[in-house]
Write an enzyme that holds these catalytic residues in place. Structure first.
Site, PDB file in Angstrom:
ATOM      1  CG  HIS A  56     -11.718 -84.794  88.251  1.00 18.92           C
ATOM      2  ND1 HIS A  56     -12.852 -85.154  87.743  1.00 18.92           N
ATOM      3  CD2 HIS A  56     -11.797 -83.337  88.309  1.00 18.92           C
ATOM      4  CE1 HIS A  56     -13.760 -84.101  87.246  1.00 18.92           C
ATOM      5  NE2 HIS A  56     -12.851 -82.849  87.521  1.00 18.92           N
ATOM      6  CG  HIS A  58     -10.536 -78.938  85.174  1.00 23.92           C
ATOM      7  ND1 HIS A  58     -11.704 -79.010  84.207  1.00 23.92           N
ATOM      8  CD2 HIS A  58     -11.239 -79.716  85.972  1.00 23.92           C
ATOM      9  CE1 HIS A  58     -12.801 -79.696  84.634  1.00 23.92           C
ATOM     10  NE2 HIS A  58     -12.404 -80.241  85.845  1.00 23.92           N
ATOM     11  CD  GLN A 151     -16.829 -75.805  82.850  1.00 23.78           C
ATOM     12  OE1 GLN A 151     -15.614 -75.910  83.469  1.00 23.78           O
ATOM     13  NE2 GLN A 151     -17.883 -76.250  83.645  1.00 23.78           N
ATOM     14  CG  HIS A 209     -17.452 -82.450  85.422  1.00 24.24           C
ATOM     15  ND1 HIS A 209     -16.536 -82.837  84.871  1.00 24.24           N
ATOM     16  CD2 HIS A 209     -16.676 -81.363  86.322  1.00 24.24           C
ATOM     17  CE1 HIS A 209     -15.233 -82.450  85.041  1.00 24.24           C
ATOM     18  NE2 HIS A 209     -15.565 -81.397  85.825  1.00 24.24           N
ATOM     19  CD  GLU A 212     -18.533 -79.528  90.356  1.00 23.60           C
ATOM     20  OE1 GLU A 212     -17.506 -79.448  91.087  1.00 23.60           O
ATOM     21  OE2 GLU A 212     -18.551 -79.814  89.403  1.00 23.60           O
ATOM     22  CG  ASP A 308     -12.072 -80.049  90.182  1.00 23.52           C
ATOM     23  OD1 ASP A 308     -11.885 -80.266  89.333  1.00 23.52           O
ATOM     24  OD2 ASP A 308     -12.989 -79.996  90.730  1.00 23.52           O
TER      25      ASP A 308
END
Length: 420
Positions: A56, A58, A151, A209, A212, A308
């Site tokens: 995981h 980005h 997102q 996701h 969270e 992350d």
């Protein structure tokens, strides 16, 4: 390729590993330490481990912290705002440069598999296109999966569903989601059903996701798990973060775990980022902000650790070292017994490989691809305690990274036994 004097996990013996045409062809126990010949690699009693897996991250946002503004509150939602300011500056050259720098960090630290999220709340889809192109370019050197990640919401963002379908047609490997960021509970639930439907239609994996947040009423995990169960997709589905589980009451969790076990879905926790972003609305007592890693693991549910972020609007540190994330995770989740330590590397290796659905061609075993890393330690415990460096990374029989152990000069006034 032949490696001698190697240790394997859960064993105190020394082994010889043989790799031919990119595959392990023999793994044999040695009676004693042997002297390596010129054409052998001497592991010198260090731990040979299956490669680390980053489940995981980005890559499209990596190395952008402070551009153009810093996340001053340290919250998840301000991070999304700051990223919204950075998105207009994205282009292929920019993303490619930063992604390659970040991949280099990961490779230097033993990672050979990466799952990266790419923001598809961007009509240009430049992040997703660039990362898919890099995935194809680097195939054979490192394995990358690209998640189409909405997102700003799959159903709340204007045209979000169309962008997701376009991303899948371009070649995204994984369908993403963010139900807790949708405008309403109903939209969040609908998004989970849509994500599973798209994964079936396009034959893709799922990584959401999910929840969270510290909000104990954020319960989209049960929707995702139920849809995975009803559609027999559990092994292909991942719930990332699920930090709200740290705020759920035990009675609800008892019911939830029954569903989670039946569904067979995977979990990713990102310890350094979650403890930084969550609990921001608490005074004291302050929540730890992680999902129930210890309990999930004890229940036989697959859970792994990821970084992350590396220097982005959500997390301004990070260095590509999954051992650091593992160290944080063990502390935060109070998994500090010797039994915990002795199996701990699973959280950044075997469990992550299962999450990425590559476990059938992963691991140190005859017939598997000849890929492994050599760690500066003798077992899981010593590697974690010392934060042992990755000394060697071999992929399909080719050395892709090698590091000499640090040379330590001890002052003359220190006497006694060597430090452990």
């Amino acid at each position: 390729m032949e490696i001698v004097n190697a240790r394997l996990r859960q064993s105190t013996a020394l082994y010889t590993l043989e790799i031919d045409n990119g595959y392990f062809t023999a793994i044999s126990k040695q009676g004693t330490r042997v002297s390596a010949t010129a054409d052998q690699i001497d592991a010198d009693g260090k731990l040979a481990c299956a490669p680390f897996v980053e489940p995981h991250i980005h890559l499209d946002a990596a190395l952008t912290a402070g551009e153009p503004n810093w996340n001053q509150s340290g919250t998840l939602f301000e991070g999304i705002e700051r990223w919204g300011e950075r998105k207009p500056l994205l282009n292929e050259t920019d993303i490619r440069r930063r992604a390659l720098q970040t991949i280099e960090l990961l490779v230097q630290n033993g990672v050979q598999y990466i799952r990266t999220h790419a923001d598809v709340s961007d009509p240009s889809l430049v992040g997703l296109r660039t990362l898919c192109a890099l995935r194809d370019e680097l195939a054979g050197k490192i394995e990358i999966q690209v998640v189409a990640f909405p997102q700003e919401g799959l159903l709340s963002f204007p045209g979000g569903l169309g962008l997701m379908e376009e991303a899948l047609q371009i070649g995204a490997d994984v369908v993403g989601g963010i139900p807790h960021f949708e405008y309403t509970r109903e939209l969040g639930e609908a998004s989970m059903k849509k994500v599973i439907g798209l994964a079936q239609e396009y034959d893709r994996l799922v990584d959401v996701h999910c929840d969270e947040t510290d909000d104990p009423n954020s319960r989209f995990l049960e929707v995702l798990a139920a849809e995975a169960l009803f559609n027999n997709m559990g092994a292909k589905v991942t719930a990332s973060h699920t930090t709200a589980m740290g705020s759920y009451d035990n009675a609800y969790c008892s019911k939830l775990f029954r569903l989670l076990k039946k569904s067979g879905i995977n979990f990713v926790s990102c310890p350094t980022e979650s403890i930084h972003l969550q609990g921001r609305f608490d005074s004291y007592p302050k929540r730890r902000g992680l999902t129930r890693v210890k309990e999930l693991n004890a229940a036989g549910i697959n859970v792994c650790f990821g970084e992350d972020s590396i220097f982005d609007p959500w997390y301004s540190l990070g260095n590509g070292k999954l051992l650091r994330s593992l160290d944080f995770g063990l502390h935060i989740c109070q998994m500090m017994g010797y039994a915990d330590f002795s199996q701990a590397l699973d959280f950044i290796s075997d469990n992550s490989a299962r999450t990425l659905n590559v476990d059938h061609r992963y691991g140190i075993a005859v017939g598997k691809p000849g890929s492994f890393i050599l760690l500066d330690g003798e077992d899981d415990y010593s590697v974690i305690r010392r934060q042992g460096e990755v000394l060697l990374s071999v992929r399909n029989g080719d050395v892709i990274m090698q590091r000499e152990p640090a040379r330590v000069v001890t002052p003359e006034w220190i006497t006694g036994a060597d430090c452990p």
